[in-house]
Design a protein around this motif. Sequence first.
Motif, mmCIF file in Angstrom:
data_model
loop_
_atom_site.group_PDB
_atom_site.id
_atom_site.type_symbol
_atom_site.label_atom_id
_atom_site.label_comp_id
_atom_site.label_asym_id
_atom_site.label_seq_id
_atom_site.Cartn_x
_atom_site.Cartn_y
_atom_site.Cartn_z
ATOM 1 N N SER A 170 2.944 8.498 2.631
ATOM 2 C CA SER A 170 3.356 7.164 2.186
ATOM 3 C C SER A 170 4.854 6.945 2.395
ATOM 4 O O SER A 170 5.285 5.816 2.672
ATOM 5 N N GLY A 218 5.170 6.155 5.978
ATOM 6 C CA GLY A 218 4.608 4.820 6.168
ATOM 7 C C GLY A 218 5.514 3.723 5.643
ATOM 8 O O GLY A 218 5.651 2.666 6.269
ATOM 9 N N TYR A 219 6.147 3.979 4.503
ATOM 10 C CA TYR A 219 7.052 2.972 3.923
ATOM 11 C C TYR A 219 8.265 2.759 4.821
ATOM 12 O O TYR A 219 8.693 1.623 5.062
ATOM 13 N N THR A 276 -7.092 11.144 1.461
ATOM 14 C CA THR A 276 -6.084 10.240 0.912
ATOM 15 C C THR A 276 -5.706 9.153 1.915
ATOM 16 O O THR A 276 -5.386 8.031 1.528
ATOM 17 N N ASN A 278 -7.151 5.961 0.181
ATOM 18 C CA ASN A 278 -5.993 5.385 -0.500
ATOM 19 C C ASN A 278 -5.243 4.408 0.396
ATOM 20 O O ASN A 278 -5.293 3.199 0.199
ATOM 21 N N LEU A 279 -4.555 4.927 1.397
ATOM 22 C CA LEU A 279 -3.642 4.090 2.185
ATOM 23 C C LEU A 279 -4.378 3.023 2.993
ATOM 24 O O LEU A 279 -4.103 1.829 2.855
ATOM 25 N N SER A 297 0.821 -1.205 0.000
ATOM 26 C CA SER A 297 0.000 0.000 0.000
ATOM 27 C C SER A 297 0.857 1.257 0.000
ATOM 28 O O SER A 297 0.670 2.163 -0.824
ATOM 29 N N THR A 298 1.801 1.327 0.918
ATOM 30 C CA THR A 298 2.652 2.519 0.990
ATOM 31 C C THR A 298 3.536 2.627 -0.251
ATOM 32 O O THR A 298 3.816 3.735 -0.720
ATOM 33 N N ARG A 320 2.736 1.619 -3.332
ATOM 34 C CA ARG A 320 1.899 2.078 -4.453
ATOM 35 C C ARG A 320 1.685 3.579 -4.391
ATOM 36 O O ARG A 320 1.835 4.290 -5.398
ATOM 37 N N TYR A 321 1.341 4.091 -3.218
ATOM 38 C CA TYR A 321 1.020 5.512 -3.123
ATOM 39 C C TYR A 321 2.262 6.386 -3.024
ATOM 40 O O TYR A 321 2.199 7.581 -3.321
ATOM 41 N N LEU A 322 3.388 5.790 -2.638
ATOM 42 C CA LEU A 322 4.653 6.509 -2.758
ATOM 43 C C LEU A 322 4.968 6.744 -4.229
ATOM 44 O O LEU A 322 5.388 7.837 -4.629
ATOM 45 N N THR A 378 -0.260 12.527 -0.602
ATOM 46 C CA THR A 378 0.037 11.113 -0.379
ATOM 47 C C THR A 378 1.539 10.885 -0.217
ATOM 48 O O THR A 378 1.953 9.971 0.512
#
Length: 321
Positions: free
Chosen positions: A204, A207-208, A71, A75-76, A34-35, A37-39, A200
């Motif tokens: 992200s 988060g990553y 977002t 999204n996340l 998830s992180t 993809r949005y990164l 995002t």
Amino acid sequence: MISGVLYALLAGLLWGLIFVGPLIVPDYPAVLQSTGRYLALGLIALPLAWLGRVRLRQLTRSDWVTALTLTMMGNLIYYVCLASAIQRTGAPVSTMIIATLPVVIPVCANLLYSQRDGKLSWRRLAPALACIAIGLVCVNIAELRHGLPDFTWRRYGTGIALAFTSVGCWAWYALRNARWLRENPDKNPMMWATAQALVTLPVSLVGYLAACLWLGVQQPDFSLPFGPHPLVFIVLMFAIAVLCSWVGALCWNIACQRLPTVIVGPLIVFETLAGLLYTFLLRQSIPPLLTFCGIVLLVCGVVMAVLSKPQKASVIPLQQE
């Protein structure tokens, strides 16, 4: 009309890719997918934000907070729940649950905004909801017969719960996002999409990095920062970000401009059908009869629900004495 339907079909084919991503890299935790993809989406948004910087300056601090909230939820958190659900239940079950969104959103709108947008008849919705429920049961039974890797009832049950959580996240996102657009008719929708993609990026990224630290403790054998298949993972994340999050949304917006809402609504089922098609191609098998029946019931239920037109609340005029 034909071009609008083709654009909706293309959007569905692109959106269907999100259901096979977790199956291509099943050994990657959902939070990393998830992180990641949005990164990738945030990085793609940087040049777009630079080109649209004049319009972005029109947004207030409150608008940016709203964009961040949207977002995070749409999204996340949504994709973490969805990817986890797919890994636990298999793609067909999660895809079918996500496919209830065209019904869940009108039902929520029925409860929250019926005075403003009109009310759907619960009597007309009941057969549609029954079809969807029976369709979901059919696909669940078929997947349990098919067999799932590392199956336990606890794992399967949490997967179902996560799939419904992702439905709730995206339904909230859709309603809140539509409300903001209605309240700000002077703002460009494409600029608003760019703003959401832009916020995002820092979220992200944090988060990553947090996911990498967590994996370093929980799974010390997991190769970081891009996992055991770095090239596959990076290409997949950028492909999903570009095709699903950007091009797919663009195609859908074009379809919405060219088709009446009563027609474009049911066409979101293309996403479900594409996700199921890709899943069974990946399995190199055809859907069993029970799964096929469940798909037909789901599609019929969604179409019946979306075609139910809301009725405006009647206003009774005051009688003069």
